[in-house]
Write a protein that holds these residues in place. Structure first.
Motif, PDB file in Angstrom:
ATOM      1  N   THR A 213      -5.727  -0.170   8.845  1.00 29.79           N
ATOM      2  CA  THR A 213      -4.827  -1.138   7.920  1.00 29.79           C
ATOM      3  C   THR A 213      -5.874  -2.431   7.739  1.00 29.79           C
ATOM      4  O   THR A 213      -6.170  -3.095   8.779  1.00 29.79           O
ATOM      5  CB  THR A 213      -3.328  -1.371   8.316  1.00 29.79           C
ATOM      6  N   GLU A 214      -5.621  -3.035   6.425  1.00 32.50           N
ATOM      7  CA  GLU A 214      -6.341  -4.415   6.291  1.00 32.50           C
ATOM      8  C   GLU A 214      -5.499  -5.115   4.905  1.00 32.50           C
ATOM      9  O   GLU A 214      -4.665  -4.198   4.238  1.00 32.50           O
ATOM     10  CB  GLU A 214      -7.735  -4.051   5.925  1.00 32.50           C
ATOM     11  N   THR A 215      -5.631  -6.136   5.037  1.00 30.47           N
ATOM     12  CA  THR A 215      -4.867  -6.832   3.948  1.00 30.47           C
ATOM     13  C   THR A 215      -6.057  -7.367   2.847  1.00 30.47           C
ATOM     14  O   THR A 215      -7.044  -7.634   3.250  1.00 30.47           O
ATOM     15  CB  THR A 215      -4.134  -8.094   4.491  1.00 30.47           C
ATOM     16  N   SER A 216      -5.415  -7.785   1.781  1.00 31.50           N
ATOM     17  CA  SER A 216      -6.411  -8.200   0.726  1.00 31.50           C
ATOM     18  C   SER A 216      -5.669  -9.327  -0.069  1.00 31.50           C
ATOM     19  O   SER A 216      -4.425  -9.126  -0.530  1.00 31.50           O
ATOM     20  CB  SER A 216      -6.991  -7.013  -0.264  1.00 31.50           C
ATOM     21  N   TRP A 262      -1.071 -10.123  -2.977  1.00 37.55           N
ATOM     22  CA  TRP A 262      -1.385  -9.984  -1.519  1.00 37.55           C
ATOM     23  C   TRP A 262      -0.962  -8.698  -1.225  1.00 37.55           C
ATOM     24  O   TRP A 262       0.141  -8.291  -1.544  1.00 37.55           O
ATOM     25  CB  TRP A 262      -0.714 -11.130  -0.598  1.00 37.55           C
ATOM     26  N   ARG A 264      -1.350  -4.854   1.067  1.00 39.94           N
ATOM     27  CA  ARG A 264      -1.910  -4.351   2.466  1.00 39.94           C
ATOM     28  C   ARG A 264      -2.100  -2.828   2.160  1.00 39.94           C
ATOM     29  O   ARG A 264      -1.363  -1.986   1.662  1.00 39.94           O
ATOM     30  CB  ARG A 264      -0.727  -4.342   3.694  1.00 39.94           C
ATOM     31  N   VAL A 265      -3.457  -2.594   2.662  1.00 40.44           N
ATOM     32  CA  VAL A 265      -3.890  -0.926   2.509  1.00 40.44           C
ATOM     33  C   VAL A 265      -4.138  -0.379   3.637  1.00 40.44           C
ATOM     34  O   VAL A 265      -4.482  -0.715   4.950  1.00 40.44           O
ATOM     35  CB  VAL A 265      -5.329  -1.138   1.921  1.00 40.44           C
ATOM     36  N   VAL A 274      -0.929   1.754  -0.393  1.00 33.35           N
ATOM     37  CA  VAL A 274      -1.025   0.284  -0.876  1.00 33.35           C
ATOM     38  C   VAL A 274       0.419  -0.434  -1.230  1.00 33.35           C
ATOM     39  O   VAL A 274       1.093   0.340  -1.981  1.00 33.35           O
ATOM     40  CB  VAL A 274      -1.988   0.100  -2.221  1.00 33.35           C
ATOM     41  N   THR A 339      -9.646  -2.772  -3.943  1.00 31.68           N
ATOM     42  CA  THR A 339     -10.327  -3.839  -3.231  1.00 31.68           C
ATOM     43  C   THR A 339      -9.639  -4.256  -1.873  1.00 31.68           C
ATOM     44  O   THR A 339      -8.762  -4.712  -2.058  1.00 31.68           O
ATOM     45  CB  THR A 339     -10.688  -5.065  -4.221  1.00 31.68           C
ATOM     46  N   VAL A 340     -10.484  -4.379  -1.035  1.00 28.69           N
ATOM     47  CA  VAL A 340     -10.070  -4.663   0.387  1.00 28.69           C
ATOM     48  C   VAL A 340     -11.176  -4.925   1.412  1.00 28.69           C
ATOM     49  O   VAL A 340     -12.333  -4.194   1.100  1.00 28.69           O
ATOM     50  CB  VAL A 340      -9.048  -3.331   0.978  1.00 28.69           C
ATOM     51  N   ALA A 343     -13.991  -1.882   3.780  1.00 28.16           N
ATOM     52  CA  ALA A 343     -13.583  -0.774   2.904  1.00 28.16           C
ATOM     53  C   ALA A 343     -14.374   0.618   3.729  1.00 28.16           C
ATOM     54  O   ALA A 343     -14.106   1.547   3.537  1.00 28.16           O
ATOM     55  CB  ALA A 343     -14.246  -0.989   1.506  1.00 28.16           C
TER      56      ALA A 343
END
Length: 358
Positions: A213-216, A262, A264-265, A274, A339-340, A343
């Motif tokens: 998991t990642e935020t963008s 904002w 979170r993926v 997403v 986009t994150v 990736a």
């Protein structure tokens, strides 16, 4: 003394190295040339149009009435006036703001885009969907301003029907310029050989579970513009309280839109998901619908800006910023681009989980 015959004894592999270097040099020259074209189309030509339009309006000032109409109602009748000097200044400021906004949308994130080996970057082709709006919008706005002010020269009161005609004419002229720019600029080339290769899957043991998991978040400028939009929608709530329900609805809409700046993926056994800052789901790709996933580089200009977008190839995009992105080829829908950061890890895990699901 140097032996001239040694030139013939050079390692033949050096020739291929020289050819590769020549290819890189040619590509760099092409990129520099294309960037100059983009600057001309997005900045210099629109600025020239604004300058000529402003000059014409300044020359018209002695022929303008003391109060010139700058706003019209739905029937084409004027409902707001100002002095000629302020009208010309306002016209120039609006035009320059549009040029600046479209330049930011076109060039935004260009430095964050990395060159991927084996996949040449055609910068001009990638920003083409956004670049064409700069001359088109500038011509449309300038044409409308000139027509509306020209109709009032010598104090003449223009008929109501002439206002919508001037507006439609300016829009059609802008559309024509946009079409010409679209035809002149090179089209993006996304052949099968140029399509992104699937990211190598992570090596997972049988039965092993993994979550990524990642935020963008949007660039500060986009966040600032969203905050400005919230402030602008709040002002009428104070100045025009009789229509409070309309402004509250608009404020809530912009506020909900702001939460998408904002995201979170997450990649797990549910596939790719997403969500917004508040947890609302924006998109989901189940594992059984994933054909492949690749880490790619994205420019907002490819998709016409930030937000929920699609490009000329039919890809759907959740474009929060430029740079790294996951592109998912789906079995029942067009590819999805998100986009994150990091990736590559997310795409690798998605490929591994999708393969295990099959």
């Amino acid at each position: 003394m140097t032996d001239p015959t040694r030139r013939d004894a050079v390692d033949p592999t050096g020739s291929s190295d020289s050819t590769a270097l020549d290819g890189l040099d040619a590509r760099d020259r092409r990129d520099r040339r294309e960037r100059r074209v983009v600057w001309a189309v997005v900045v210099w030509i629109p600025l020239a149009i604004v300058a000529v339009t402003t000059l014409v309006q300044l020359l018209w000032i002695p022929r303008m009435p003391d109060e010139i109409a700058v706003h019209f109602d739905a029937t084409g009748r004027p409902d707001r006036w100002t002095t000629p000097g302020r009208a010309v200044l306002g016209s120039a400021m609006i035009s320059l703001s549009l040029v600046l906004a479209l330049a930011i949308a076109t060039f935004g994130g260009a430095r964050a885009m990395r060159r991927t080996e084996g996949r040449p970057v055609r910068y001009l082709a990638r920003v083409r969907p956004t670049a064409v709006f700069a001359p088109a919008t500038t011509v449309a706005v300038s044409g409308i301003m000139l027509a509306l002010y020209g109709l009032q020269l010598e104090g003449v009161e223009a008929p109501a029907w002439s206002v919508p005609v001037a507006i439609v004419g300016g829009l059609l002229l802008g559309a024509l310029v946009g079409w010409i720019a679209w035809r002149v600029l090179p089209a993006p080339d996304r052949s099968a050989s140029d399509a992104p290769a699937a990211t190598p899957a992570l090596d997972l043991a049988p039965g092993e579970r993994a979550v990524w998991t990642e935020t963008s978040s949007s660039p500060w400028l986009v966040a600032f513009l969203i905050g400005l939009a919230l402030a602008v929608t709040a002002v009428p709530l104070v100045l025009a309280p009789e229509a409070w329900w309309l402004w509250v609805l608009l404020f809530v809409f912009v506020l909900l839109l702001a939460t998408t700046a904002w995201i979170r993926v997450t990649v797990d056994r549910n596939g790719l998901v997403v969500r917004t800052l508040l947890g609302f789901r924006l998109s989901r790709v189940p594992l059984d619908r994933v054909i492949s996933a690749a880490d790619v580089d994205v420019l907002p200009a490819e998709f016409g800006g930030w937000g929920f977008r699609f490009d000329v190839h039919g890809r759907r995009g959740i474009i929060i910023r430029s740079g790294e992105a996951i592109e998912v080829e789906r079995a029942d829908a067009p590819p999805l681009v998100v986009t994150v950061a990091d990736a590559r890890t997310g795409a690798a895990l998605l490929n591994a989980l999708a393969a295990a699901k099959r």
